[in-house]
Scaffold this active site. Structure first.
Site, PDB file in Angstrom:
ATOM      1  N   LYS A  20       0.844  -1.250  -0.046  1.00 51.51           N
ATOM      2  CA  LYS A  20       0.091  -0.048   0.039  1.00 51.51           C
ATOM      3  C   LYS A  20       0.841   1.471   0.039  1.00 51.51           C
ATOM      4  O   LYS A  20       0.480   2.189  -0.897  1.00 51.51           O
ATOM      5  CB  LYS A  20      -1.027   0.060   1.144  1.00 51.51           C
ATOM      6  CG  LYS A  20      -2.019  -0.964   0.792  1.00 51.51           C
ATOM      7  CD  LYS A  20      -3.401  -0.695   2.045  1.00 51.51           C
ATOM      8  CE  LYS A  20      -2.160  -1.107   3.406  1.00 51.51           C
ATOM      9  NZ  LYS A  20      -3.066  -1.313   4.440  1.00 51.51           N
ATOM     10  N   ARG A  95     -11.440   2.406   9.567  1.00 50.37           N
ATOM     11  CA  ARG A  95     -11.078   1.049  10.035  1.00 50.37           C
ATOM     12  C   ARG A  95     -12.394   0.281  10.556  1.00 50.37           C
ATOM     13  O   ARG A  95     -12.316  -0.986  10.860  1.00 50.37           O
ATOM     14  CB  ARG A  95     -10.200   1.079  11.239  1.00 50.37           C
ATOM     15  CG  ARG A  95      -8.648   1.259  10.904  1.00 50.37           C
ATOM     16  CD  ARG A  95      -8.034   0.061  10.251  1.00 50.37           C
ATOM     17  NE  ARG A  95      -6.986  -0.584  10.864  1.00 50.37           N
ATOM     18  CZ  ARG A  95      -5.583  -0.014  10.664  1.00 50.37           C
ATOM     19  NH1 ARG A  95      -5.427   1.283   9.886  1.00 50.37           N
ATOM     20  NH2 ARG A  95      -4.536  -0.475  11.533  1.00 50.37           N
ATOM     21  N   ARG A 134      10.898 -10.760   3.853  1.00 52.29           N
ATOM     22  CA  ARG A 134      11.314  -9.269   4.190  1.00 52.29           C
ATOM     23  C   ARG A 134      12.315  -9.153   5.382  1.00 52.29           C
ATOM     24  O   ARG A 134      12.267 -10.072   6.659  1.00 52.29           O
ATOM     25  CB  ARG A 134      10.142  -8.545   4.577  1.00 52.29           C
ATOM     26  CG  ARG A 134      10.122  -6.821   4.650  1.00 52.29           C
ATOM     27  CD  ARG A 134       8.966  -6.066   4.686  1.00 52.29           C
ATOM     28  NE  ARG A 134       8.215  -6.135   5.891  1.00 52.29           N
ATOM     29  CZ  ARG A 134       6.976  -5.588   6.093  1.00 52.29           C
ATOM     30  NH1 ARG A 134       6.797  -4.913   5.125  1.00 52.29           N
ATOM     31  NH2 ARG A 134       6.357  -5.684   7.142  1.00 52.29           N
ATOM     32  N   ARG A 167      11.770  -8.520  11.324  1.00 49.84           N
ATOM     33  CA  ARG A 167      10.475  -8.067  12.410  1.00 49.84           C
ATOM     34  C   ARG A 167       9.800  -9.231  13.031  1.00 49.84           C
ATOM     35  O   ARG A 167       9.402 -10.351  12.299  1.00 49.84           O
ATOM     36  CB  ARG A 167       9.722  -7.042  11.520  1.00 49.84           C
ATOM     37  CG  ARG A 167      10.025  -5.681  11.580  1.00 49.84           C
ATOM     38  CD  ARG A 167       9.350  -4.941  10.609  1.00 49.84           C
ATOM     39  NE  ARG A 167       7.827  -4.939  10.814  1.00 49.84           N
ATOM     40  CZ  ARG A 167       6.732  -4.512  10.487  1.00 49.84           C
ATOM     41  NH1 ARG A 167       6.980  -3.356   9.596  1.00 49.84           N
ATOM     42  NH2 ARG A 167       5.431  -4.634  10.538  1.00 49.84           N
ATOM     43  N   ARG A 178      -2.252 -11.602  11.047  1.00 45.91           N
ATOM     44  CA  ARG A 178      -2.349 -10.321  10.543  1.00 45.91           C
ATOM     45  C   ARG A 178      -3.248 -10.308   9.509  1.00 45.91           C
ATOM     46  O   ARG A 178      -4.200  -9.402   9.274  1.00 45.91           O
ATOM     47  CB  ARG A 178      -1.045  -9.530  10.218  1.00 45.91           C
ATOM     48  CG  ARG A 178      -0.150  -9.269  11.665  1.00 45.91           C
ATOM     49  CD  ARG A 178       1.255  -8.925  11.136  1.00 45.91           C
ATOM     50  NE  ARG A 178       1.323  -7.843  10.282  1.00 45.91           N
ATOM     51  CZ  ARG A 178       2.480  -7.546   9.694  1.00 45.91           C
ATOM     52  NH1 ARG A 178       3.538  -8.430   9.514  1.00 45.91           N
ATOM     53  NH2 ARG A 178       2.443  -6.416   8.914  1.00 45.91           N
TER      54      ARG A 178
END
Ligand code: AMP
Length: 223
Positions: A20, A95, A134, A167, A178
């Protein structure tokens, strides 16, 4: 009608890993608009220790949502700051369905009708590949986000004495959680907007430029 004559008012939805912020960066070059990522702006407020930052610091640290009333009032001030010759791209808002309702009312008052709602779609396996691979390269200078399978990027990082760090929320089981949180949060919003007829579902696989072109075609094709 070309969108350059009329600044667009866009909402961008997409699961973690869909790119995004990359798309926001590409699209602000295409159309005159301000990208508002609510999460990013709130983190900036916290870093600058503003009154708003102090109000939301604990909420963000605990991974909860900022209360609707505060978030809606804050978004309004951000929207009012946008010059009339520019549109907006919202990322991270709405949201909740209450936020979506409040946004409709606000945009009516500000005379800024929504142009399009872009929903980026990515398969679970592609999201897991992207996020699971990542790594952040920490070293001298700016930190860089790379993919573990990008050999050139890995070499560049190690050559400058960098350290590759994953992470904790990029671990596969956390990624899957998630993604399901995103689906639960977003589905009711898409339902809310469905009848407006301006929802565009876009395939988020491929290069950033390919995805941006799909968005541009969908949005401009609709005008
Ligand atoms: P994000 O970077 O979009 O994941 O947002 C980071 C955090 O900012 C979220 O976990 C929430 O605490 C807060 N936040 C961002 N956007 C909103 C919103 N529209 N409503 C409530 N809280 C938000």
């Amino acid at each position: 009608m070309q969108l350059k004559d009329r600044p667009p008012h866009l909402i961008l939805f997409g699961p973690p890993g869909a790119g995004k912020s990359t798309q926001a960066a590409l699209l602000v070059n295409r159309w005159p608009m301000v990208a508002i990522s609510t999460g990013k702006r709130l983190r900036e407020e916290i870093a600058a220790n503003t009154e708003l930052g102090r109000q939301v610091r604990d909420v963000l640290a605990n991974g909860r949502l900022v209360p609707d009333e505060l978030m809606i009032a804050t978004l309004r001030t951000w929207l009012e700051d946008i010059p009339p010759d520019k549109g907006f791209l919202l990322d991270g808002f709405p949201r909740t369905v209450d936020q979506a309702r409040a946004l409709n009312k606000m945009l009516e008052e500000l005379k800024r009708p929504l142009t399009a709602i872009i929903k980026l779609n990515l398969t679970v396996s592609e999201a897991v590949y992207r996020l699971g691979g990542r790594r952040i390269c920490y070293g001298d200078g700016a930190e860089e986000i790379i993919h573990i399978n990008d050999e050139d990027a890995v070499k560049r990082c190690l050559d400058r004495g960098g350290l590759l760090v994953q992470r904790p929320d990029d671990l596969p089981n956390v990624i899957v959680r998630r993604l399901s949180v995103y689906e639960e949060e977003t589905e009711p919003l898409i339902e809310f907007y469905r009848s407006s007829g301006i929802v565009h579902t876009i395939d988020a696989s491929g290069s950033p430029e390919e995805v941006a072109n799909r968005i541009i075609e969908a949005v401009e094709g609709d005008q």
